[in-house]
Design a protein around this motif. Structure first.
Motif, PDB file in Angstrom:
ATOM      1  N   UNK A 166      42.937  26.715  43.089  1.00 51.03           N
ATOM      2  CA  UNK A 166      43.210  27.148  44.464  1.00 51.03           C
ATOM      3  C   UNK A 166      43.809  28.549  44.519  1.00 51.03           C
ATOM      4  N   UNK A 167      44.507  28.934  43.449  1.00 57.11           N
ATOM      5  CA  UNK A 167      45.107  30.276  43.383  1.00 57.11           C
ATOM      6  C   UNK A 167      45.221  30.687  41.923  1.00 57.11           C
ATOM      7  N   UNK A 168      45.462  31.981  41.666  1.00 56.08           N
ATOM      8  CA  UNK A 168      45.443  32.464  40.284  1.00 56.08           C
ATOM      9  C   UNK A 168      46.735  32.236  39.502  1.00 56.08           C
TER      10      UNK A 168
ATOM     11  N   UNK B  47      44.566  42.947  38.630  1.00 58.26           N
ATOM     12  CA  UNK B  47      45.429  41.784  38.892  1.00 58.26           C
ATOM     13  C   UNK B  47      45.949  41.823  40.330  1.00 58.26           C
ATOM     14  N   UNK B  48      46.282  42.996  40.811  1.00 59.28           N
ATOM     15  CA  UNK B  48      46.771  43.122  42.186  1.00 59.28           C
ATOM     16  C   UNK B  48      45.709  42.694  43.194  1.00 59.28           C
ATOM     17  N   UNK B  49      44.486  43.175  43.031  1.00 59.46           N
ATOM     18  CA  UNK B  49      43.436  42.825  43.985  1.00 59.46           C
ATOM     19  C   UNK B  49      43.043  41.346  43.859  1.00 59.46           C
ATOM     20  N   UNK B  50      43.110  40.816  42.661  1.00 62.42           N
ATOM     21  CA  UNK B  50      42.809  39.394  42.468  1.00 62.42           C
ATOM     22  C   UNK B  50      43.852  38.543  43.186  1.00 62.42           C
ATOM     23  N   UNK B  51      45.112  38.879  43.026  1.00 63.72           N
ATOM     24  CA  UNK B  51      46.184  38.133  43.694  1.00 63.72           C
ATOM     25  C   UNK B  51      46.106  38.265  45.215  1.00 63.72           C
ATOM     26  N   UNK B  52      45.619  39.392  45.681  1.00 62.24           N
ATOM     27  CA  UNK B  52      45.502  39.630  47.119  1.00 62.24           C
ATOM     28  C   UNK B  52      44.369  38.808  47.742  1.00 62.24           C
ATOM     29  N   UNK B  53      43.246  38.655  47.002  1.00 58.75           N
ATOM     30  CA  UNK B  53      42.093  37.942  47.560  1.00 58.75           C
ATOM     31  C   UNK B  53      41.405  37.113  46.479  1.00 58.75           C
TER      32      UNK B  53
ATOM     33  N   UNK C 272      36.867  35.097  43.016  1.00 60.03           N
ATOM     34  CA  UNK C 272      36.134  33.964  42.429  1.00 60.03           C
ATOM     35  C   UNK C 272      34.644  34.079  42.710  1.00 60.03           C
ATOM     36  N   UNK C 273      34.277  34.517  43.901  1.00 50.63           N
ATOM     37  CA  UNK C 273      32.854  34.706  44.228  1.00 50.63           C
ATOM     38  C   UNK C 273      32.255  35.842  43.393  1.00 50.63           C
ATOM     39  N   UNK C 274      32.992  36.944  43.268  1.00 51.50           N
ATOM     40  CA  UNK C 274      32.507  38.079  42.473  1.00 51.50           C
ATOM     41  C   UNK C 274      32.389  37.689  40.997  1.00 51.50           C
ATOM     42  N   UNK C 275      33.341  36.911  40.521  1.00 56.97           N
ATOM     43  CA  UNK C 275      33.317  36.445  39.137  1.00 56.97           C
ATOM     44  C   UNK C 275      32.094  35.561  38.889  1.00 56.97           C
TER      45      UNK C 275
END
Length: 161
Positions: free
Chosen positions: A53-55, A120-126, A131-134
């Motif tokens: 649900x979150x990183x 890491x900052x952008x991952x935590x933000x969205x 997950x879709x981009x990954x």
């Protein structure tokens, strides 16, 4: 025979083209299959990590690092194999190897852009967008492995001694 390739199985060391006796092509084929399996396992681990649900925690960063290391190891190995095969294949096979290399460069640029975008900052933000981009990158990596198998496995099998 193909040039020597030393591949550390535990530490994923880089490929070394030292002046040592060449390993049998069957060893290179086995090394390639092992590298592919490691990348596919790391892709599966990354898929599991991105289902959260979150990183939070270290599951995601560890999975991303393992995937990066396995992929780098595979790229170096594939490049060494291609360089050696180019010395002994037909003109038609050269075209297939060169196309594989060009595709690899294109995918590497896309992967590098993905890593630059998803800090890491952008991952935590969205997280969900990440997950879709990954998922897109993971699908591309699976396609790449299928392409490598289709081109390189038959050539390595052909040059068995």
């Amino acid at each position: 025979m193909l040039a020597p390739v030393s591949v550390g199985s535990d530490h994923m060391s880089s490929v070394s083209l030292a002046h040592k006796p060449s390993p049998p092509v069957t060893d290179l084929l086995a090394d390639l299959r092992d590298a592919h399996e490691k990348v596919l396992t790391a892709i599966d681990d990354m898929e599991t990590a991105t289902q959260a649900a979150e990183p939070g925690g270290d599951l995601y960063p560890r999975a991303r690092w393992r995937l990066s290391q396995a992929s780098r190891h595979r790229r170096v190995l594939v490049d060494a194999i291609c360089s050696e095969l180019l010395k002994r294949v037909s003109a038609e096979e050269v075209k297939a190897i060169e196309a594989l290399r060009a595709d690899g460069e294109r995918r590497l640029r896309a992967s590098a852009a993905h890593v630059r975008t998803w800090t890491m900052e952008s991952i935590n933000r969205d997280w969900r967008a990440y997950c879709r981009a990954s998922a897109v990158i993971r699908a591309s990596m699976r396609e790449r492995i299928a392409s490598e198998k289709a081109v390189l496995d038959p050539l390595l099998s052909q040059y068995r001694k």
